[in-house]
Design an enzyme around this catalytic site. Structure first.
Site, PDB file in Angstrom:
ATOM      1  N   HIS A 166       0.822  -1.221   0.000  1.00 39.84           N
ATOM      2  CA  HIS A 166       0.000   0.000   0.000  1.00 39.84           C
ATOM      3  C   HIS A 166       0.855   1.269   0.000  1.00 39.84           C
ATOM      4  CE1 HIS A 166      -3.445   2.570   1.561  1.00 39.84           C
ATOM      5  NE2 HIS A 166      -4.019   1.878   0.608  1.00 39.84           N
ATOM      6  N   ASP A 180      17.398   8.988  -7.529  1.00 42.04           N
ATOM      7  CA  ASP A 180      18.852   9.095  -7.394  1.00 42.04           C
ATOM      8  C   ASP A 180      19.337   8.813  -5.968  1.00 42.04           C
ATOM      9  OD1 ASP A 180      18.987   9.698 -10.059  1.00 42.04           O
ATOM     10  OD2 ASP A 180      19.122  11.864  -9.765  1.00 42.04           O
ATOM     11  N   LYS A 183       3.163   4.420  -1.128  1.00 33.51           N
ATOM     12  CA  LYS A 183       3.112   5.360  -2.249  1.00 33.51           C
ATOM     13  C   LYS A 183       4.362   6.213  -2.165  1.00 33.51           C
ATOM     14  CE  LYS A 183      -1.576   5.023  -0.924  1.00 33.51           C
ATOM     15  NZ  LYS A 183      -1.784   3.760  -1.576  1.00 33.51           N
TER      16      LYS A 183
END
Ligand SMILES: [Zn+2]
Ligand SMILES: [Zn+2]
Lengths: 172, 172
Positions: free
Chosen positions: B116, B123, B118
């Protein structure tokens, strides 16, 4: 004192209520629950620390234990405001009715917009936010991240966002 | 240089592709799209800035435009790794197949856990994370928050989490 923490879920174990909360402690040998700190208890500890206010903007609130802590803080005089998504008000296990029964103001987002935020502001000073909805599933079933901080560069924008949302979701 | 930004959605408008991306600019009078910066373009600008690597752990990726940027960075040699939730792989508009077609490694979470998260790490230095799934719906239809920062106290834990997830989701 600076708060800067990143908490990841799932917790591998569920905290032992007796061990942490009961005066007599836990007498189960062996105990199936955790006697060491979990991410979930850590998160709850911030809510428990609220002295003035708790402003919640979370898509879905169905976790009974989190609601318990919020209700307890409300009972001792902490101002609580809750915004959830309208579609989650009637969701299985939604805690909105418990909040309202105890006199907490709950507002919901008007369609077609979805209130997908997952943040809470404690005492206008600390923000917890991330991918984590306040569901039991999230605690031990999901990979989730929550950041907790009192860094002003994070807190100020979230305070502004809550203020705006609270105004926008006021009942007509 | 320190990056500390909080971006809120929904965007009120959709950015005008011609105005921002076409050499000849936009010739529509009036134009229905935005000629000023949107939150979405702001978010995309961080992905576009990737020079070495993009590590993505996002529950659901169905936004064509975000995928375009990721594919473009991959094309110029940026190492891209993607983790999504298994249940979202076959979701309407899932971009996983586009990634795989171009040789990007995509791994999915194994049930019963739900991936779940996000977040994305650019880099190894910048993290974008919050409530925002990479769907078109989220951009103009949802109340969402995304924090972007290169503060090491945020970046280091997320790097560790990605490393762990990438290992755990390796195909058998
Ligand atoms: Zn116990
Ligand atoms: Zn235009």
């Amino acid at each position: 004192q600076v708060i800067r923490q990143v908490i990841f879920f799932p917790d591998k174990e569920i905290a032992c209520k007796d061990f942490f909360d009961a005066i007599e402690g836990c007498s189960r040998v062996p105990c199936d629950f955790s006697h060491t700190q979990t991410g979930f208890r850590h998160l709850l500890s911030f809510l428990k620390s609220a002295k003035k206010s708790i402003d919640i903007a979370v898509y879905c609130i169905s976790c009974f234990e989190i609601a318990d802590v919020v209700l307890q803080r409300h009972k001792v005089g902490v101002r609580v405001r809750v915004i959830t998504d309208l579609s989650m008000e009637a969701a299985f296990g939604s805690q909105n009715h418990r909040f309202m029964k105890d006199g907490i103001r709950v507002q919901t987002n008007k369609p077609p917009f979805l209130m997908h935020h997952k943040f809470v502001i404690i005492d206008d000073e600390v923000v917890c936010f991330g991918s984590f909805n306040w569901t039991s599933q999230a605690v031990t079933g999901n990979n989730e991240s929550v950041v907790v901080t009192n860094d002003p560069w994070v807190v100020e924008p979230f305070r502004g966002e809550f203020k705006k949302l609270w105004f926008e979701t006021k009942p007509d």
